[in-house]
Design an enzyme around this catalytic site. Structure first.
Site, PDB file in Angstrom:
ATOM      1  N   SER A 133       0.811  -1.059  -0.058  1.00  0.00           N
ATOM      2  CA  SER A 133      -0.112  -0.326   0.205  1.00  0.00           C
ATOM      3  C   SER A 133       1.066   1.072  -0.033  1.00  0.00           C
ATOM      4  CB  SER A 133      -0.447   0.259   1.296  1.00  0.00           C
ATOM      5  OG  SER A 133      -1.522  -1.654   2.004  1.00  0.00           O
ATOM      6  N   SER A 150       6.060  -1.583  11.323  1.00  0.00           N
ATOM      7  CA  SER A 150       5.606  -0.720  10.383  1.00  0.00           C
ATOM      8  C   SER A 150       5.177   0.838   9.977  1.00  0.00           C
ATOM      9  CB  SER A 150       4.165  -1.078  11.602  1.00  0.00           C
ATOM     10  OG  SER A 150       3.163  -0.344  12.122  1.00  0.00           O
ATOM     11  N   LYS A 151       5.490   1.264   9.119  1.00  0.00           N
ATOM     12  CA  LYS A 151       4.863   2.463   8.552  1.00  0.00           C
ATOM     13  C   LYS A 151       4.657   3.081  10.097  1.00  0.00           C
ATOM     14  CE  LYS A 151       4.417   1.479   3.792  1.00  0.00           C
ATOM     15  NZ  LYS A 151       3.275   0.689   3.339  1.00  0.00           N
ATOM     16  N   GLN A 152       3.282   3.291  11.055  1.00  0.00           N
ATOM     17  CA  GLN A 152       2.780   3.264  11.976  1.00  0.00           C
ATOM     18  C   GLN A 152       3.892   4.022  12.770  1.00  0.00           C
ATOM     19  OE1 GLN A 152       1.044   1.116  10.138  1.00  0.00           O
ATOM     20  NE2 GLN A 152      -0.032   2.218   9.473  1.00  0.00           N
ATOM     21  N   LEU A 196       7.058   3.977  12.663  1.00  0.00           N
ATOM     22  CA  LEU A 196       8.083   4.189  12.338  1.00  0.00           C
ATOM     23  C   LEU A 196       8.931   3.363  11.449  1.00  0.00           C
ATOM     24  CD1 LEU A 196       7.527   8.572  13.961  1.00  0.00           C
ATOM     25  CD2 LEU A 196       6.601   7.219  11.352  1.00  0.00           C
TER      26      LEU A 196
END
Ligand code: GLU
Ligand code: ZN
Length: 299
Positions: free
Chosen positions: A9, A231-233, A235
């Site tokens: 995504s 995760s991107k969340q 960082l």
């Protein structure tokens, strides 16, 4: 013909956790003499970061992860999703849900299972509404190629779930099922964080008459200090395009291979060639998580 895929995504740059899913699906496909596709899951514009899709593809290229054919962008597939949604509506398997988030929360109780308040409604209200699919009764059970038998009672644990949101966006669960079938994916290799979604996807395949691919869920990388998955969340640092080899060698270690550290002095093509010759599902860690500390490499 084996067909695998990697389906990022565009919500941020690739990180080490994404590299595991990319490398695992890539090696599995290549080891089977199959095709490996890339699909950009860009159906949630509010969560997208401008430029992330191109950034991801550039990173895959730099890392030597060569996909076949054109990248499929889910944003071009809305007509196909609508057709499947219409089919489910007409078949009486999906219904409009006008419950507010608050109403759903109150009705759902602690488990978060939507109790089907709007089920049975046939008309489509003119106000904005979500569309839910009926999960029906019974357990969904499948054999994961790595995690073994996985079983879930959808009615008890999930409930009728959203396939199109009230803001008009299609849900991941619907899009992924439609496109895995459209692209002829024979096996889905992805992170075990999505293991929980698979029974919903299998139910959608059953209801729409689409084929069920094989599944292999890789363990996800967990940061020992925070206990959280990368995760991107939270960082996770982006993959370094200037120095791909350390991350590749670490990913191979994560995937149960025992890569010689000389790979660090070669090029990415030689690293993948070594990995393809040695990749073996039997060596993958049969777990849902692996601590990053377990796969530290000392270049
Ligand atoms: N797009 C999803 C993600 O980035 C992965 C979907 C999948 O592999 O099924 O988490
Ligand atoms: Zn409702």
């Amino acid at each position: 013909m084996y067909v695998g895929r990697f389906a990022p995504s565009p919500t941020g740059p690739l990180h080490f956790g994404s590299l595991i899913a990319a490398a695992g699906s890539f090696l599995r496909a290549r080891a089977q003499g199959g095709r490996w596709l890339v699909r950009m899951e860009d159906i949630d514009p509010p969560r997208e970061i401008p430029g992330a899709a191109d950034d991801i593809l550039r990173t895959l290229e730099t890392y030597g992860l060569e996909w076949e054919g054109e990248v499929l962008y889910q944003s071009t597939r809305l007509t196909a999703y609508r057709e499947v949604l219409e089919f489910l509506h007409r078949a009486g398997l999906a219904y409009a849900c006008t419950c507010s988030r608050k109403e759903v929360g109150q009705a759902a109780g602690p488990g978060g299972v939507y109790p089907g308040i709007c089920r049975g409604r046939r008309e489509r209200p003119s106000q904005p509404h979500a569309v839910r699919v009926m999960v029906g009764d019974g357990r969904i059970t499948f054999e994961d190629a790595l995690q073994g038998r996985v079983s879930q009672d959808l009615a008890r644990d999930i409930g009728d779930f959203v396939i199109r949101r009230a803001d008009g966006l299609y849900a991941y669960q619907l899009a992924v099922v439609v496109d895995d079938a459209y692209q002829g994916v024979s096996e889905v290799v992805r992170g075990a964080d999505l293991l929980d979604s698979t029974p919903r996807q299998i139910r959608l395949q059953q209801l729409t008459g689409l084929p069920t691919p094989a599944y292999l869920h890789l363990p996800v990388a967990v940061d020992a200090a925070t206990g959280q998955k990368l995760s991107k969340q939270n960082l996770a640092p982006p993959l370094d395009r200037a120095r791909p080899l350390p991350a590749i060698v670490q990913a191979l270690t994560f995937l149960g291979l025992n890569p010689p550290m000389e790979l660090l002095d070669g090029d990415v093509a030689s690293a993948w060639a070594w990995a393809m010759a040695h990749f073996d599902v039997a060596r993958l860690p049969q777990r849902r998580t692996v601590l990053l500390d377990e796969v530290k490499i000392r270049p």
